[in-house]
Design an enzyme around this catalytic site. Structure first.
Site, mmCIF file in Angstrom:
data_model
loop_
_atom_site.group_PDB
_atom_site.id
_atom_site.type_symbol
_atom_site.label_atom_id
_atom_site.label_comp_id
_atom_site.label_asym_id
_atom_site.label_seq_id
_atom_site.Cartn_x
_atom_site.Cartn_y
_atom_site.Cartn_z
ATOM 1 N N ASN A 65 0.833 -1.213 0.000
ATOM 2 C CA ASN A 65 0.000 0.000 0.000
ATOM 3 C C ASN A 65 0.865 1.260 0.000
ATOM 4 O O ASN A 65 0.547 2.231 -0.696
ATOM 5 C CB ASN A 65 -0.940 0.007 1.213
ATOM 6 C CG ASN A 65 -2.189 -0.805 0.971
ATOM 7 O OD1 ASN A 65 -3.112 -0.357 0.294
ATOM 8 N ND2 ASN A 65 -2.214 -2.022 1.508
ATOM 9 N N HIS A 115 -7.951 -0.640 7.337
ATOM 10 C CA HIS A 115 -8.092 -1.943 7.994
ATOM 11 C C HIS A 115 -8.717 -2.914 6.996
ATOM 12 O O HIS A 115 -9.680 -2.558 6.309
ATOM 13 C CB HIS A 115 -8.975 -1.817 9.240
ATOM 14 C CG HIS A 115 -9.016 -3.076 10.035
ATOM 15 N ND1 HIS A 115 -7.977 -3.478 10.846
ATOM 16 C CD2 HIS A 115 -9.951 -4.066 10.114
ATOM 17 C CE1 HIS A 115 -8.277 -4.644 11.398
ATOM 18 N NE2 HIS A 115 -9.467 -5.022 10.972
#
Ligand code: GAR
Length: 192
Positions: free
Chosen positions: A14, A104
């Site tokens: 990411n 998350h």
């Protein structure tokens, strides 16, 4: 230019995606990548991406203000947690109120909390028999995975999906949405 500091503890896919997304932006840049883990692969990604890095240990992070000092010196305006596994200390929460964003890999408030990260989350989802999972992007507060939710996206969990297969679906959702939502949050907060 709004400068982001990325915090990551592990692989850093990411972090890489976000850095590449903002590479040519004239509004937002990834200024530095910080990690609590000197062995984290994200540090090698950062080197390839030519982004400066900073590693810290528990004592420095919780008992000193040196990371805050560094962020201020570099004029960082937003913090993004991309697979960062420690709680953020109060002094940082206060200094960057509503300017720390986490991702998350599940649909919070389900499957959050201490110890719920990475593949463990996907194992728990599959174990429970849920038919869908997804991602949650949220502001960070003083508890694990409990801050105000900014955005969620869903994917299906099919019979026979392994935790690794679900992880891959979730990662695709993360790569698609996280940079876009980061941009949206920063632009909304700074273009008033
Ligand atoms: C991501 O799936 C992220 O949602 C998760 O860690 C992974 C990091 O992957 N974060 C958490 O579980 C936080 N509780 P990456 O290092 O390849 O970006």
């Amino acid at each position: 230019m709004q400068k982001i500091a990325l915090f990551a503890s592990g692989n850093g896919t990411n972090a890489q995606r976000i850095t590449e997304y903002f590479k040519d932006s004239t509004e937002i840049s990834v200024d530095i990548i910080l990690s609590n883990n000197p062995k984290a692969y994200v540090l090698q990604r950062a080197a390839s991406l030519q982004v400066p890095t900073r590693v810290f240990d528990r004592r420095e992070f919780y008992d000193t203000r040196s990371i805050l000092k560094l962020l201020k010196e570099r004029e960082i305006s937003f913090i993004v947690l991309a697979g960062f596994l420690w709680l953020v200390p109060d002094y940082l929460l206060k200094a960057y109120s509503h300017r720390i964003i986490n991702i998350h890999p599940a649909l919070l408030p389900k499957y959050g909390g201490k110890g719920m990260y990475g593949i463990k989350v996907h194992e728990a989802v599959i174990q429970s028999g849920d038919k869908e999972s997804g991602i949650t992007i949220h502001y960070v507060n003083d508890k694990y995975d409990a801050g105000e939710i900014i955005f969620q996206a869903k994917c299906s969990v099919l019979p026979g999906d392994s935790p690794e297969m679900l992880a891959q679906k979730i990662h695709f959702l993360e790569y698609e949405h996280f940079p876009v939502i980061i941009r949206k949050v920063i632009m909304e907060q700074t273009s008033a």
